[in-house]
Design a protein around this motif. Structure first.
Motif, PDB file in Angstrom:
ATOM      1  N   ASN A   1      14.178  -0.144  22.594  1.00 57.15           N
ATOM      2  CA  ASN A   1      13.690  -1.135  23.557  1.00 57.15           C
ATOM      3  C   ASN A   1      12.208  -0.927  23.859  1.00 57.15           C
ATOM      4  O   ASN A   1      11.436  -1.886  23.946  1.00 57.15           O
ATOM      5  CB  ASN A   1      14.499  -1.058  24.848  1.00 57.15           C
ATOM      6  CG  ASN A   1      15.903  -1.601  24.651  1.00 57.15           C
ATOM      7  OD1 ASN A   1      16.190  -2.200  23.610  1.00 57.15           O
ATOM      8  ND2 ASN A   1      16.760  -1.381  25.605  1.00 57.15           N
ATOM      9  N   ALA A   2      11.838   0.338  24.008  1.00 60.65           N
ATOM     10  CA  ALA A   2      10.436   0.631  24.297  1.00 60.65           C
ATOM     11  C   ALA A   2       9.555   0.156  23.151  1.00 60.65           C
ATOM     12  O   ALA A   2       8.488  -0.436  23.359  1.00 60.65           O
ATOM     13  CB  ALA A   2      10.257   2.128  24.520  1.00 60.65           C
ATOM     14  N   LEU A   3      10.046   0.382  21.937  1.00 59.55           N
ATOM     15  CA  LEU A   3       9.295  -0.032  20.752  1.00 59.55           C
ATOM     16  C   LEU A   3       9.089  -1.543  20.780  1.00 59.55           C
ATOM     17  O   LEU A   3       7.982  -2.042  20.537  1.00 59.55           O
ATOM     18  CB  LEU A   3      10.086   0.374  19.510  1.00 59.55           C
ATOM     19  CG  LEU A   3       9.420   0.177  18.174  1.00 59.55           C
ATOM     20  CD1 LEU A   3       8.188   1.051  18.113  1.00 59.55           C
ATOM     21  CD2 LEU A   3      10.380   0.552  17.063  1.00 59.55           C
ATOM     22  N   ALA A   4      10.161  -2.264  21.082  1.00 54.92           N
ATOM     23  CA  ALA A   4      10.077  -3.729  21.123  1.00 54.92           C
ATOM     24  C   ALA A   4       9.053  -4.156  22.170  1.00 54.92           C
ATOM     25  O   ALA A   4       8.231  -5.049  21.933  1.00 54.92           O
ATOM     26  CB  ALA A   4      11.445  -4.321  21.434  1.00 54.92           C
ATOM     27  N   ILE A   5       9.095  -3.500  23.325  1.00 52.39           N
ATOM     28  CA  ILE A   5       8.166  -3.861  24.397  1.00 52.39           C
ATOM     29  C   ILE A   5       6.726  -3.566  23.975  1.00 52.39           C
ATOM     30  O   ILE A   5       5.816  -4.362  24.194  1.00 52.39           O
ATOM     31  CB  ILE A   5       8.523  -3.107  25.701  1.00 52.39           C
ATOM     32  CG1 ILE A   5       9.878  -3.594  26.207  1.00 52.39           C
ATOM     33  CG2 ILE A   5       7.452  -3.309  26.764  1.00 52.39           C
ATOM     34  CD1 ILE A   5      10.436  -2.786  27.358  1.00 52.39           C
ATOM     35  N   LEU A   6       6.524  -2.418  23.306  1.00 56.46           N
ATOM     36  CA  LEU A   6       5.174  -2.076  22.864  1.00 56.46           C
ATOM     37  C   LEU A   6       4.648  -3.096  21.860  1.00 56.46           C
ATOM     38  O   LEU A   6       3.489  -3.505  21.922  1.00 56.46           O
ATOM     39  CB  LEU A   6       5.168  -0.685  22.216  1.00 56.46           C
ATOM     40  CG  LEU A   6       5.335   0.509  23.145  1.00 56.46           C
ATOM     41  CD1 LEU A   6       5.147   1.802  22.363  1.00 56.46           C
ATOM     42  CD2 LEU A   6       4.343   0.446  24.292  1.00 56.46           C
ATOM     43  N   ILE A   7       5.525  -3.498  20.921  1.00 60.11           N
ATOM     44  CA  ILE A   7       5.092  -4.484  19.925  1.00 60.11           C
ATOM     45  C   ILE A   7       4.696  -5.774  20.636  1.00 60.11           C
ATOM     46  O   ILE A   7       3.675  -6.396  20.325  1.00 60.11           O
ATOM     47  CB  ILE A   7       6.210  -4.756  18.897  1.00 60.11           C
ATOM     48  CG1 ILE A   7       6.486  -3.494  18.074  1.00 60.11           C
ATOM     49  CG2 ILE A   7       5.828  -5.909  17.976  1.00 60.11           C
ATOM     50  CD1 ILE A   7       7.628  -3.644  17.090  1.00 60.11           C
ATOM     51  N   PHE A   8       5.507  -6.151  21.624  1.00 58.17           N
ATOM     52  CA  PHE A   8       5.209  -7.384  22.354  1.00 58.17           C
ATOM     53  C   PHE A   8       3.888  -7.253  23.119  1.00 58.17           C
ATOM     54  O   PHE A   8       3.028  -8.126  23.062  1.00 58.17           O
ATOM     55  CB  PHE A   8       6.361  -7.702  23.324  1.00 58.17           C
ATOM     56  CG  PHE A   8       6.162  -8.986  24.062  1.00 58.17           C
ATOM     57  CD1 PHE A   8       6.463 -10.196  23.448  1.00 58.17           C
ATOM     58  CD2 PHE A   8       5.656  -9.000  25.360  1.00 58.17           C
ATOM     59  CE1 PHE A   8       6.264 -11.388  24.108  1.00 58.17           C
ATOM     60  CE2 PHE A   8       5.453 -10.186  26.022  1.00 58.17           C
ATOM     61  CZ  PHE A   8       5.746 -11.394  25.401  1.00 58.17           C
TER      62      PHE A   8
ATOM     63  N   THR B   1      14.467   5.445  31.813  1.00 59.42           N
ATOM     64  CA  THR B   1      13.362   6.398  31.911  1.00 59.42           C
ATOM     65  C   THR B   1      12.621   6.499  30.583  1.00 59.42           C
ATOM     66  O   THR B   1      11.385   6.512  30.542  1.00 59.42           O
ATOM     67  CB  THR B   1      13.892   7.796  32.305  1.00 59.42           C
ATOM     68  OG1 THR B   1      14.716   7.656  33.437  1.00 59.42           O
ATOM     69  CG2 THR B   1      12.753   8.736  32.604  1.00 59.42           C
ATOM     70  N   THR B   2      13.400   6.557  29.487  1.00 63.97           N
ATOM     71  CA  THR B   2      12.760   6.605  28.169  1.00 63.97           C
ATOM     72  C   THR B   2      11.826   5.415  27.999  1.00 63.97           C
ATOM     73  O   THR B   2      10.664   5.564  27.614  1.00 63.97           O
ATOM     74  CB  THR B   2      13.836   6.600  27.058  1.00 63.97           C
ATOM     75  OG1 THR B   2      14.796   7.603  27.345  1.00 63.97           O
ATOM     76  CG2 THR B   2      13.225   6.842  25.702  1.00 63.97           C
ATOM     77  N   VAL B   3      12.335   4.225  28.327  1.00 60.76           N
ATOM     78  CA  VAL B   3      11.519   3.017  28.196  1.00 60.76           C
ATOM     79  C   VAL B   3      10.269   3.124  29.076  1.00 60.76           C
ATOM     80  O   VAL B   3       9.143   2.896  28.612  1.00 60.76           O
ATOM     81  CB  VAL B   3      12.335   1.762  28.587  1.00 60.76           C
ATOM     82  CG1 VAL B   3      11.437   0.539  28.615  1.00 60.76           C
ATOM     83  CG2 VAL B   3      13.484   1.559  27.628  1.00 60.76           C
ATOM     84  N   ALA B   4      10.483   3.513  30.333  1.00 66.48           N
ATOM     85  CA  ALA B   4       9.370   3.532  31.287  1.00 66.48           C
ATOM     86  C   ALA B   4       8.289   4.515  30.825  1.00 66.48           C
ATOM     87  O   ALA B   4       7.096   4.202  30.851  1.00 66.48           O
ATOM     88  CB  ALA B   4       9.884   3.914  32.671  1.00 66.48           C
TER      89      ALA B   4
END
Lengths: 284, 496
Positions: B125-132, B356-359
């Protein structure tokens, strides 16, 4: 562990011959007969959706989709396999085997066989599998790997099997060959059959001594033993001999040389299997 | 050998070639976009994608997985490029590859079992958010044309596949790019194109050694970046290979994949490319398009290079809005949407780990730190949970002067405190028997707690008798192993 004659069944038109050969071997060896069908999922083609886009939950959907597809194919394969195994058992019963057994395993054929190797006394295989029916000189994709991976004797049948009465034993005076002769002499498989012990190459006293020793061993089981030394190229010479003497089964050792050498010059074993129009018993 | 070659390369010929082409088309916008994130010319990312794709096709451990220049890696190199320039990036890429090969040699791929599912979901999810988020600079301070183009691009990508016949045979991201480029060229509006972002490849990549001084100073500069990139690259690669394993239901060789990633990065560094790793989105596209073997990965790399080198004239005219649309698609496809739905059903602790991982990732732009925090948190939650598996009961003996304590469960650092407080030292007793036969002492803290209990009782003038200490502390040694015999497990779990 009970040692079975194990026969591999698939959809190819060799299945009938495999049944007959396995039944014959099972009766001769007085060993129980098991038919095995491996459901190999890697052979199934992948489905393609080339729209190239991924959207909401694509990953989960894709997993679900692929799993469903495999499930359907798996069920079909199981059903089909069971029908084949039932037919094989039926045929073996008509051939006189009292209680043929059958089992299905998921996975590649070679892996499956390696997994149950210690229960195999003799493995019976068709020359080609269901995917390679058309090409005449082409070997079954699994066959060579099976022969290389397993250490039990392997009986390879052409598309029809008739119980042999004249057997050719290809003898090259190697360790493998000596052990091979010893095993045949100790087994009931060749009992009462006319044996031909053939050496291809230049005669010498050493070879003659070896042949004489092998002949004496075989004479214990075979109805008669003919010894012959012929010179020439191994594969074609043996072929000529087979034709001239009406040989119905060939016994030989397998894959002597290193794999590198085979890659370069090809192997006699592969050549023999490819060209043979008769059952072939391979001893390792 | 020959058979497995056949199996891994040519068992699925037509779908593989097709999937390779589809993936190559989707790789071009990604490689360009990630180069822009990293602050280098698009050709750096394109050469890297070609090189990594081709090398992992041979050296990787997961047939059918796509590796190339990625966002996760690009984000880590931003400062390095800004402060020291491209040559240091190339050197860092080489070092990254070297570290990854070492990791493969030490079989560090197996460390992935410490990464729990919640952390993996958080990572994805974090990866997806970073790409976005990386697309946002292209969407701020621009004219309405760009928004219109991006929206139209997304519309084409998601609606085109529903068209009868052609929707199923033409990759919609490609259609999006072609149509938007056509619109841009026809209308002549003034928006940014790929050509404005830097140099595109005009030749095949050539071998070049990074022009950096070979000294400790250089190493000091690049090592932190290389170490981070090696870790992040391996993590994303391992996670992606697990995803591909699941999708295709076939096994992969994780350690070979580690080394393969390393070789690929070294190759990329020597051909003027940036570091990369496996790509979740592209690998899913590959599997979806029917790609299963190494051939599809190789095809993707080769087709990518051919298209870029021979069509660079046209590639430079692609409006950035079209790329942004494709990247938003990748981001949407990478995000695990079911994880949002699952928030309600999953235990709070695993939700906290995931979020937390995402944040942490979004805050630091570093997936390695996020995963590290996630793993740590998951371990703490687990220790806390297992620590609760401890029951201490007691019974007064008929003589009224002896009490027997029964300890059942796990005693270690999180439960030691509770273990001590379960004993009543105020009660005046002559004898105390502590029965440990159904307890497990996992660490030194547990032993310390027991000592404390015994001493406390003795100070009150009570005699203490500990039963079954040897069995209870059998778990203390580090090389503790329950062999997979049913009676061994029974002995451990059901009292000794």
């Amino acid at each position: 562990m009970n040692q079975h004659v194990t026969a591999c069944i698939d959809e190819s038109h060799y299945a009938g011959a495999v049944c007959d050969a396995a039944a014959w071997a099972s009766l001769r060896l007085d060993a129980p007969l098991t038919f095995i069908h491996a459901i190999d999922r890697t052979a199934r083609p992948a489905t393609a959706d080339v729209s190239g886009q991924i959207g909401l939950g694509s990953r989960e959907h894709l997993l679900e989709e692929l799993a469903q597809l495999d499930e359907k194919r798996g069920k079909l394969a199981q059903e089909q396999g069971r029908l084949m195994l039932d037919a094989a058992c039926e045929r073996a019963r008509t051939d006189g085997v009292a209680e043929p057994m059958s089992r299905q395993r998921n996975g590649e054929l070679v892996e499956t066989l390696v997994g149950i190797e210690d229960t195999i006394r003799l493995l019976v295989l068709g020359k080609r599998g269901e995917t390679g029916a058309a090409a005449v000189d082409h070997l079954g994709s699994n066959l060579e790997r099976v022969i290389r991976s397993l250490h039990c004797p392997i009986l390879i049948t052409p598309d029809t099997f008739t119980p042999p009465t004249r057997v050719l034993v290809a003898f090259d005076a190697s360790d493998t060959a000596r052990r091979m002769v010893k095993r045949i002499a100790a087994s009931p498989i060749a009992r009462g059959i006319e044996g031909h012990l053939v050496f291809v190459g230049e005669p010498s006293t050493h070879i003659e001594r070896e042949l004489e020793q092998a002949r004496r061993q075989l004479a214990g089981v075979c109805a008669s033993v003919t010894v012959e030394i012929v010179s020439g190229e191994v594969e074609s010479t043996l072929r000529a001999y087979k034709q001239a003497n009406d040989i119905e089964m060939l016994v030989m050792g397998a894959y002597g040389h290193s794999r590198v050498r085979q890659l370069l010059v090809g192997s006699t074993t592969t050549q023999m299997i490819r060209r043979a129009r008769m059952p072939l018993l391979i001893m390792r | 050998m020959i058979r497995s070659l056949q199996q891994q390369w040519f068992s699925n010929l037509r779908p593989d070639l097709l999937a390779g082409i589809v993936v190559a088309l989707a790789l071009i916008p990604e490689a360009i976009a990630f180069s822009i994130i990293a602050g280098v010319d698009p050709k750096v990312g394109l050469y890297a994608s070609f090189c990594i794709c081709v090398i992992t096709a041979f050296a990787g451990g997961r047939p059918g997985m796509i590796s190339a220049a990625t966002g996760a890696m690009a984000l880590l190199m931003v400062t390095l490029v800004a402060e020291h320039g491209l040559q240091y990036l190339l050197a860092a890429t080489l070092l990254t590859g070297l570290l990854q090969i070492v990791a493969g040699g030490f079989k560090l791929g197996e460390l992935m079992r410490f990464v729990s599912r919640s952390v993996v979901t958080g990572f994805v999810n974090a990866l997806a958010i970073l790409i976005f988020m990386a697309q946002l600079p292209e969407l701020t301070d621009v004219t309405w044309h760009v928004y219109a183009m991006t929206a139209a691009g997304l519309g084409i990508i998601y609606l085109f596949p529903y068209l009868p016949v052609i929707g199923r045979i033409l990759p919609s991201p490609l259609v999006c790019i072609v149509v938007l480029t056509g619109v841009y060229l026809a209308s002549g509006i003034d928006i940014r194109t790929v050509g404005d972002m830097g140099e595109l490849p005009d030749t095949l990549p050539v071998f070049l050694w990074p022009e950096v001084p070979l000294n400790l100073e250089t190493l000091r500069i690049i090592f932190p970046y290389s170490a981070m990139m090696a870790v992040v690259g391996l993590m994303e690669s391992m996670m992606t290979s697990t995803i591909v394993d699941d999708l295709t239901d076939t096994p992969s060789d994780k350690n070979r994949e580690c080394a393969g990633q390393g070789v690929a990065n070294i190759g990329a560094g020597l051909l003027g490319g940036m570091a990369g790793c496996a790509m979740i989105g592209q690998s899913v596209i590959n599997v979806k398009s029917g790609g299963r073997t190494r051939l599809s990965t190789l095809t993707a790399g080769v087709v990518l290079l051919i298209m870029v080198v021979f069509l660079s004239e046209w590639v430079s005219r692609i409006p950035m809005a079209a790329l942004v649309a494709v990247m938003i698609m990748v981001s949407i496809g990478t995000f695990s949407w079911s994880s949002l739905r699952n928030l309600k059903q999953h235990p709070m602790s695993s939700n906290i780990v995931m979020l937390t991982t995402v944040a942490v990732v979004v805050a630091t732009h570093n997936l390695a730190i996020g995963v590290f925090v996630g793993v740590l948190l998951a371990a703490l939650f687990f220790a806390n949970k297992v620590g609760r598996v401890l029951y201490i009961g007691s019974e007064m003996q008929p003589d009224g002067r002896t009490r027997e304590y029964q300890v059942v469960g796990q005693v270690f650092f999180t439960s030691a405190e509770r273990f001590v407080t379960a004993f009543d030292f105020k009660e005046t007793l002559e004898y105390v028997r502590i029965d440990l036969r159904r307890a497990h002492f996992w660490d030194i803290t547990a032993v310390g707690a027991l000592d404390k209990v015994v001493i406390k009782f003795r100070r009150e003038g009570t005699e203490v008798d500990v039963v079954g200490l040897n069995e209870a502390s059998a778990t203390l040694v580090d090389r503790f192993g329950v062999h997979d015999k049913p009676d061994a497990v029974e002995a451990l779990m059901g009292g000794h």
